[in-house]
Enzyme design. Structure first.
Site, short mmCIF file in Angstrom:
data_model
loop_
_atom_site.label_atom_id
_atom_site.label_comp_id
_atom_site.label_asym_id
_atom_site.label_seq_id
_atom_site.Cartn_x
_atom_site.Cartn_y
_atom_site.Cartn_z
N ARG A 30 0.83 -1.20 0.00
CA ARG A 30 0.00 0.00 0.00
C ARG A 30 0.87 1.26 0.00
O ARG A 30 1.87 1.32 0.71
CB ARG A 30 -0.95 0.00 1.21
CG ARG A 30 -1.93 -1.15 1.14
CD ARG A 30 -3.11 -1.01 2.06
NE ARG A 30 -3.84 -2.28 2.08
CZ ARG A 30 -4.70 -2.69 1.14
NH1 ARG A 30 -4.97 -1.89 0.11
NH2 ARG A 30 -5.29 -3.86 1.22
N ILE A 32 2.16 4.79 0.89
CA ILE A 32 2.21 5.44 2.20
C ILE A 32 1.37 6.72 2.22
O ILE A 32 0.97 7.20 3.28
CB ILE A 32 3.69 5.73 2.57
CG1 ILE A 32 3.87 5.86 4.06
CG2 ILE A 32 4.23 6.95 1.82
CD1 ILE A 32 5.32 5.82 4.49
N ASN A 88 4.44 6.38 -13.80
CA ASN A 88 5.11 7.65 -14.02
C ASN A 88 6.53 7.40 -14.47
O ASN A 88 7.18 6.46 -14.01
CB ASN A 88 5.11 8.48 -12.72
CG ASN A 88 3.71 8.89 -12.29
OD1 ASN A 88 2.88 9.21 -13.13
ND2 ASN A 88 3.45 8.85 -11.00
N HIS A 101 7.33 1.22 -11.18
CA HIS A 101 6.21 0.70 -10.39
C HIS A 101 4.89 1.07 -11.04
O HIS A 101 4.77 2.11 -11.69
CB HIS A 101 6.26 1.23 -8.95
CG HIS A 101 6.43 2.72 -8.83
ND1 HIS A 101 7.65 3.33 -9.02
CD2 HIS A 101 5.55 3.71 -8.56
CE1 HIS A 101 7.51 4.64 -8.87
NE2 HIS A 101 6.24 4.90 -8.60
N HIS A 103 1.09 2.16 -10.19
CA HIS A 103 0.13 2.60 -9.19
C HIS A 103 -1.21 1.96 -9.54
O HIS A 103 -1.71 2.15 -10.66
CB HIS A 103 -0.07 4.13 -9.23
CG HIS A 103 1.11 4.93 -8.82
ND1 HIS A 103 1.21 5.53 -7.58
CD2 HIS A 103 2.24 5.27 -9.48
CE1 HIS A 103 2.35 6.20 -7.50
NE2 HIS A 103 3.00 6.07 -8.65
P1 AMP Z 1 6.10 8.07 -8.20
O1 AMP Z 1 5.90 9.55 -8.10
O2 AMP Z 1 5.35 7.45 -9.35
O3 AMP Z 1 7.58 7.71 -8.18
O4 AMP Z 1 5.42 7.44 -6.92
C1 AMP Z 1 6.11 7.17 -5.75
C2 AMP Z 1 5.08 6.74 -4.72
O5 AMP Z 1 5.75 6.06 -3.69
C3 AMP Z 1 4.31 7.91 -4.06
O6 AMP Z 1 2.92 7.73 -4.29
C4 AMP Z 1 4.68 7.77 -2.58
O7 AMP Z 1 3.61 8.09 -1.72
C5 AMP Z 1 5.08 6.30 -2.49
N1 AMP Z 1 6.01 5.96 -1.43
C6 AMP Z 1 7.20 6.55 -1.14
N2 AMP Z 1 7.79 5.92 -0.10
C7 AMP Z 1 6.97 4.90 0.27
C8 AMP Z 1 7.03 3.89 1.27
N3 AMP Z 1 8.06 3.80 2.12
N4 AMP Z 1 5.99 3.02 1.36
C9 AMP Z 1 4.94 3.11 0.53
N5 AMP Z 1 4.83 4.03 -0.45
C10 AMP Z 1 5.82 4.92 -0.58
#
Ligand code: AMP
Length: 116
Positions: A30, A32, A88, A101, A103
Site C-alpha cells: 500500500r 504510504i 510515471n 512501479h 500505481h
Molecule cells: P512516483 O511519483 O510514481 O515515483 O510514486 C512514488 C510513490 O511512492 C508515491 O505515491 C509515494 O507516496 C510512495 N512511497 C514513497 N515511499 C513509500 C514507502 N516507504 N511506502 C509506501 N509508499 C511509498
C-alpha cells in the site's frame, strides 16, 4: 546490477510496508500516501529504474506486474467498478522513486486522466 531503492528494500523485507502480494518476481504494497481508497504500488523485485531503462529481457516481469495488478484489483473488490493503473516516468511524468512501479488506484470514481 541497479542500485538498491526504497522499494527494493521493501521487497526484501528490510523496510516495513503493508504488503498485499508477493512472489519471486513482484511485490505489491500500500502507498504510504494514498490518493484513493485503494492505492497499491506493484514493483518488480529486481530494480528497473524507469520505463526508459526497459529492455527486451524485462518483458516477462512487465507481464507479471500487470497480471499481479489485475489479481490484486480483484482481491480488493475493484473489478466490477474498474480502476486505474499509472506508471510515471522521469521528470515530466512526475516519477519520484527510481524503481519502476505501477500505481493501482480505485475505490471511487477517479475523474479525468489529467487535470492540467
Ligand atoms: P512516483 O511519483 O510514481 O515515483 O510514486 C512514488 C510513490 O511512492 C508515491 O505515491 C509515494 O507516496 C510512495 N512511497 C514513497 N515511499 C513509500 C514507502 N516507504 N511506502 C509506501 N509508499 C511509498
Amino acid at each position: 546490477m541497479a542500485e538498491e531503492t526504497i522499494f527494493s528494500r521493501i521487497a526484501a523485507g528490510e523496510i516495513p510496508a503493508e504488503i498485499v502480494y508477493q512472489d519471486e518476481a513482484v511485490t505489491a504494497f500500500r502507498d504510504i500516501n494514498p490518493l484513493a481508497p485503494t492505492h497499491v504500488l506493484v514493483v518488480p523485485n529486481r530494480v528497473i529504474p524507469a520505463m526508459t531503462d526497459v529492455t527486451p529481457e524485462d518483458e516477462p516481469v512487465l507481464g507479471r506486474l500487470l497480471a499481479a495488478a489485475a489479481r490484486i484489483a480483484e482481491d480488493e473488490g475493484l473489478s466490477e467498478d474498474g480502476y486505474r493503473l499509472i506508471v510515471n516516468c522521469g521528470s515530466h511524468g512526475g516519477q519520484e522513486v527510481p524503481h519502476l512501479h505501477l500505481h493501482l488506484l480505485g475505490g471511487r470514481p477517479l475523474g479525468p486522466m489529467l487535470t492540467e
